[in-house]
Scaffold this motif. Structure first.
Motif, mmCIF file in Angstrom:
data_model
loop_
_atom_site.group_PDB
_atom_site.id
_atom_site.type_symbol
_atom_site.label_atom_id
_atom_site.label_comp_id
_atom_site.label_asym_id
_atom_site.label_seq_id
_atom_site.Cartn_x
_atom_site.Cartn_y
_atom_site.Cartn_z
ATOM 1 N N THR A 106 0.858 -1.182 0.000
ATOM 2 C CA THR A 106 0.000 0.000 0.000
ATOM 3 C C THR A 106 0.895 1.233 0.000
ATOM 4 O OG1 THR A 106 -1.673 -1.210 1.247
ATOM 5 C CG2 THR A 106 -1.829 1.203 1.250
ATOM 6 N N PRO A 107 0.760 2.068 -1.032
ATOM 7 C CA PRO A 107 1.641 3.241 -1.086
ATOM 8 C C PRO A 107 1.214 4.317 -0.104
ATOM 9 C CG PRO A 107 0.086 3.291 -2.906
ATOM 10 C CD PRO A 107 -0.138 1.988 -2.169
ATOM 11 N N GLY A 108 2.158 5.140 0.297
ATOM 12 C CA GLY A 108 1.855 6.318 1.099
ATOM 13 C C GLY A 108 1.228 7.382 0.208
ATOM 14 N N GLU A 109 0.917 8.519 0.794
ATOM 15 C CA GLU A 109 0.205 9.569 0.059
ATOM 16 C C GLU A 109 0.948 10.034 -1.190
ATOM 17 O OE1 GLU A 109 -1.918 13.891 0.775
ATOM 18 O OE2 GLU A 109 -0.572 13.127 2.303
ATOM 19 N N ARG A 164 5.310 0.046 -8.148
ATOM 20 C CA ARG A 164 5.671 -0.487 -9.461
ATOM 21 C C ARG A 164 6.303 -1.859 -9.272
ATOM 22 N NH1 ARG A 164 11.117 -0.128 -10.061
ATOM 23 N NH2 ARG A 164 12.179 1.457 -8.843
ATOM 24 N N MET A 165 6.165 -2.664 -10.329
ATOM 25 C CA MET A 165 6.787 -3.976 -10.278
ATOM 26 C C MET A 165 8.257 -3.821 -10.645
ATOM 27 S SD MET A 165 5.536 -7.591 -11.829
ATOM 28 C CE MET A 165 6.674 -7.982 -13.112
ATOM 29 N N ASP A 166 9.117 -4.413 -9.839
ATOM 30 C CA ASP A 166 10.553 -4.329 -10.055
ATOM 31 C C ASP A 166 11.092 -5.744 -10.250
ATOM 32 O OD1 ASP A 166 13.131 -3.311 -10.239
ATOM 33 O OD2 ASP A 166 13.447 -3.340 -8.075
ATOM 34 N N GLY A 167 10.735 -6.308 -11.389
ATOM 35 C CA GLY A 167 11.205 -7.652 -11.705
ATOM 36 C C GLY A 167 10.524 -8.718 -10.871
ATOM 37 N N VAL A 209 8.147 -14.950 -7.948
ATOM 38 C CA VAL A 209 6.984 -14.117 -7.640
ATOM 39 C C VAL A 209 7.271 -12.673 -8.043
ATOM 40 C CG1 VAL A 209 6.199 -15.579 -5.711
ATOM 41 C CG2 VAL A 209 7.751 -13.671 -5.266
ATOM 42 N N GLU A 210 6.191 -11.937 -8.285
ATOM 43 C CA GLU A 210 6.318 -10.519 -8.618
ATOM 44 C C GLU A 210 6.991 -9.790 -7.460
ATOM 45 O OE1 GLU A 210 2.156 -9.943 -11.108
ATOM 46 O OE2 GLU A 210 2.131 -9.806 -8.925
ATOM 47 N N ASN A 211 7.847 -8.853 -7.791
ATOM 48 C CA ASN A 211 8.531 -8.047 -6.779
ATOM 49 C C ASN A 211 8.013 -6.618 -6.875
ATOM 50 O OD1 ASN A 211 10.410 -7.403 -4.734
ATOM 51 N ND2 ASN A 211 11.821 -6.617 -6.276
ATOM 52 N N TRP A 212 7.163 -6.244 -5.954
ATOM 53 C CA TRP A 212 6.574 -4.905 -5.955
ATOM 54 C C TRP A 212 7.343 -4.007 -5.008
ATOM 55 C CZ3 TRP A 212 3.115 -3.862 -9.562
ATOM 56 C CH2 TRP A 212 2.389 -4.928 -10.126
ATOM 57 N N VAL A 213 7.556 -2.755 -5.427
ATOM 58 C CA VAL A 213 8.247 -1.784 -4.579
ATOM 59 C C VAL A 213 7.488 -0.464 -4.598
ATOM 60 C CG1 VAL A 213 10.540 -2.803 -4.904
ATOM 61 C CG2 VAL A 213 9.759 -1.022 -6.465
#
Length: 187
Positions: A49-52, A57-60, A70-74
């Motif tokens: 969950t992003p901050g304000e 984005r997916m980072d590989g 697995v998807e790496n979300w950052v």
């Protein structure tokens, strides 16, 4: 999505099928088929969950504790300081302020209530008598009176609402609150 073992490239199923356009695959690609072609499935992973003022984005892809890809979300900052082509520096704070103002303006554009809802919210806030006094004042703009008495909906950004708010010395925040409360009222 799939990960090609020998390159680490992540591709979609459509891209995988296009790479092997001369091969007739079944509708569902089995683990055995994927293994024969040197690819691993990439499993979905929950997004943070992003901050304000952050984006996600997916980072590989990464391997989990079980060896699955697995998807790496950052999360990343939405804004960074930059200098435009005219040499003007745009700070993060300035970009955040513009973003917030635009978001607030968009929210206000969507605030629409019925006359009943507006009057009920004004009644609950103890302001209905003051509004009626302004409407009945001969000095009040005839268009404001006409709008108040005949509109089928009241828009937060309308000139009539702005004129009435100014007459009542209501701040933008107070007006937002009135519209938010009005939208919750059911006849």
């Amino acid at each position: 999505m799939f990960r090609i073992r020998n390159t680490g490239q992540v591709i979609t199923e459509g891209e995988f099928r296009s790479l092997h356009s001369g091969t007739s695959f079944p509708a569902v690609l089995t683990p055995e088929i994927l293994n024969d072609f040197g690819v691993d499935p990439v499993l979905r992973a929950p997004q943070p969950t992003p901050g304000e003022f952050e984006t996600v984005r997916m980072d590989g892809v990464v391997q989990d504790a079980n060896g699955n890809w697995v998807e790496n979300w950052v999360t990343a900052p939405m804004f960074s300081e930059y200098t435009d082509s005219e040499g003007v520096v745009h700070t993060v704070a300035e970009q955040q302020a513009a973003f917030t103002a635009n978001k607030l303006n968009t929210m206000r554009q969507g605030m629409v209530v019925s006359p009943f809802q507006a009057k009920a919210a004004l009644l609950q806030a103890g302001l209905l008598d003051q509004v009626e006094t302004v409407i009945n004042d001969p000095a009040t703009d005839p268009l404001v009176k006409l709008a108040w008495n005949n509109a089928i909906e009241y828009k937060r950004t309308s000139p009539m609402i702005a004129a009435l708010a100014a007459q009542l010395n209501l701040s933008d925040e107070q007006l937002d609150e009135l519209f938010t409360n009005a939208a919750k009222i059911v006849a």
